[in-house]
Motif scaffolding. Structure first.
Motif, mmCIF file in Angstrom:
data_model
loop_
_atom_site.group_PDB
_atom_site.id
_atom_site.type_symbol
_atom_site.label_atom_id
_atom_site.label_comp_id
_atom_site.label_asym_id
_atom_site.label_seq_id
_atom_site.Cartn_x
_atom_site.Cartn_y
_atom_site.Cartn_z
ATOM 1 N N MET A 131 0.808 -1.212 0.000
ATOM 2 C CA MET A 131 0.000 0.000 0.000
ATOM 3 C C MET A 131 0.845 1.268 0.000
ATOM 4 N N ALA A 132 1.938 1.276 0.765
ATOM 5 C CA ALA A 132 2.793 2.462 0.796
ATOM 6 C C ALA A 132 3.429 2.699 -0.568
ATOM 7 N N ARG A 177 -4.653 -4.040 1.932
ATOM 8 C CA ARG A 177 -4.470 -5.099 2.928
ATOM 9 C C ARG A 177 -5.517 -5.018 4.046
ATOM 10 N N VAL A 178 -6.036 -3.824 4.302
ATOM 11 C CA VAL A 178 -7.015 -3.640 5.366
ATOM 12 C C VAL A 178 -8.284 -4.459 5.091
ATOM 13 N N LEU A 179 -8.570 -4.720 3.830
ATOM 14 C CA LEU A 179 -9.819 -5.400 3.456
ATOM 15 C C LEU A 179 -9.662 -6.910 3.289
ATOM 16 N N VAL A 191 -11.810 -7.049 -5.890
ATOM 17 C CA VAL A 191 -12.429 -5.820 -5.403
ATOM 18 C C VAL A 191 -11.448 -4.981 -4.592
ATOM 19 N N ILE A 192 -10.474 -5.624 -3.934
ATOM 20 C CA ILE A 192 -9.557 -4.868 -3.073
ATOM 21 C C ILE A 192 -8.308 -4.386 -3.821
ATOM 22 N N GLY A 194 3.150 0.946 11.713
ATOM 23 C CA GLY A 194 2.450 -0.276 11.339
ATOM 24 C C GLY A 194 0.990 -0.095 10.998
ATOM 25 N N LEU A 195 0.588 1.087 10.557
ATOM 26 C CA LEU A 195 -0.808 1.370 10.232
ATOM 27 C C LEU A 195 -0.910 1.931 8.822
ATOM 28 N N ALA A 196 -2.014 1.611 8.152
ATOM 29 C CA ALA A 196 -2.182 2.046 6.770
ATOM 30 C C ALA A 196 -2.217 3.564 6.656
#
Length: 315
Positions: A14-15, A44-46, A59-60, A299-301
């Protein structure tokens, strides 16, 4: 006319995707992304929603890279040659850079369970999975489709709770074993954790806190091709049967590539960066789960996106 500045990003998560989008409109910059996973970048959150069957994997998927981006999916970076400013890949290719960005993310922590790995190393037994990547998610989905109906999730942090909820929604009987005093202690106080525990109980998840799993129970696979998990044994000697074991015992920054290249690491094992996301080498930056700023690995989106936005402006 001077040649374009070559920005190489190691990591396809994602980053990296966010930074690639931000750099897409920059003049006189060419971007190459070296992504170890074969899939396009995804949210990755989904992943828990995919595992729960709420939507299919496509979809993600995140937006495609801007035109002109060179995306090397399924390619592993194995060495950084800082003197020559190039990345050496596992397939023998070398990718030169003017500026290098490490977005290597984090790796799941494997708990010290007896029977988890062969004495000389090797693969996890069949039925045992981390829950970190899309491949992990697809492997868990495959086992559920093939008839797994009992699962033990080891770890009651954010990922463990997400995996337990998703499997319960698929009709799997789930036991969540957490060594801490309450679920998601990094994010929730005791009262909020009690509400979460009640919610999981409503879904049929059996939660055990202050509970340590001591060993993995396995049996030979048919045909002698390896071993398959059949359950776990707790520290008090009690045994739980399960066809699925999910390891959600935390993550650690993937900083091995940086460490091997002599870049400085922080106190928590992340790649040390300054306020401009610059490492100890001025030509190398780091963002996302692998980066450590002022002693903190976020460690967070949301933090990864913010770092990517800052670095895009810096570059």
């Amino acid at each position: 006319m001077s040649p374009d500045k070559r920005v190489v990003i190691v990591g396809g998560g994602m980053a990296a995707a966010r930074l690639t989008q931000q750099l897409g409109a920059a003049p006189a910059v060419t971007v190459t992304v070296i992504g170890e996973e074969p899939h396009p970048a995804y949210n990755r959150v989904l992943l828990a929603g995919v595992l729960a069957g709420q939507y299919p994997p496509e979809v993600i998927t995140l937006p495609r890279p801007p035109a002109g981006t060179r995306w090397l999916g399924g390619t592993r970076a194995v060495r950084l040659d800082r003197a020559a400013r190039r990345v050496v890949c596992g397939d023998g290719r070398t990718v030169p850079y003017d500026t290098l960005v490490l977005a290597t993310g984090s790796s799941p922590v494997l708990p010290p369970l007896r029977g988890l790995l062969p004495p000389r190393g090797g693969d996890l037994p069949a039925g045992v999975h981390a829950f970190r990547t899309l491949d992990d998610c697809l492997a868990l989905d495959r086992d559920v489709r093939e008839g797994a109906r009992e699962a033990v999730v080891i770890g009651g942090g954010l990922l463990g709770v997400a995996a337990a909820r998703a499997l319960a929604r698929r009709g799997v009987r789930v036991v969540l074993a957490h060594q801490g005093e309450h679920l998601m202690e990094r994010q929730l106080d005791a009262g909020a954790s009690a509400l979460l525990r009640a919610h999981l109980a409503d879904l049929g998840v059996e939660v055990h806190t202050e509970c340590r799993v001591r060993s993995l129970v396995t049996a030979p696979e048919p045909g002698g091709s390896g071993r398959r998990a059949t359950g776990v044994r707790l520290a008090d000697g009690y045994a739980l049967t399960a066809q699925l074991i999910v390891l959600a015992c935390g993550v650690r920054p993937r900083a091995g590539l940086a460490a091997d290249a002599g870049l400085a690491l922080g106190t928590h094992g992340g790649i040390a960066v300054d306020g401009a996301l610059r490492t100890s080498d001025p030509h190398v930056h780091a963002v996302g789960d692998c980066a450590e700023h002022d002693g903190v690995v976020y460690g967070l989106a949301g933090a990864a996106h913010d770092q990517a936005d800052v670095l895009a402006r810096v570059l």
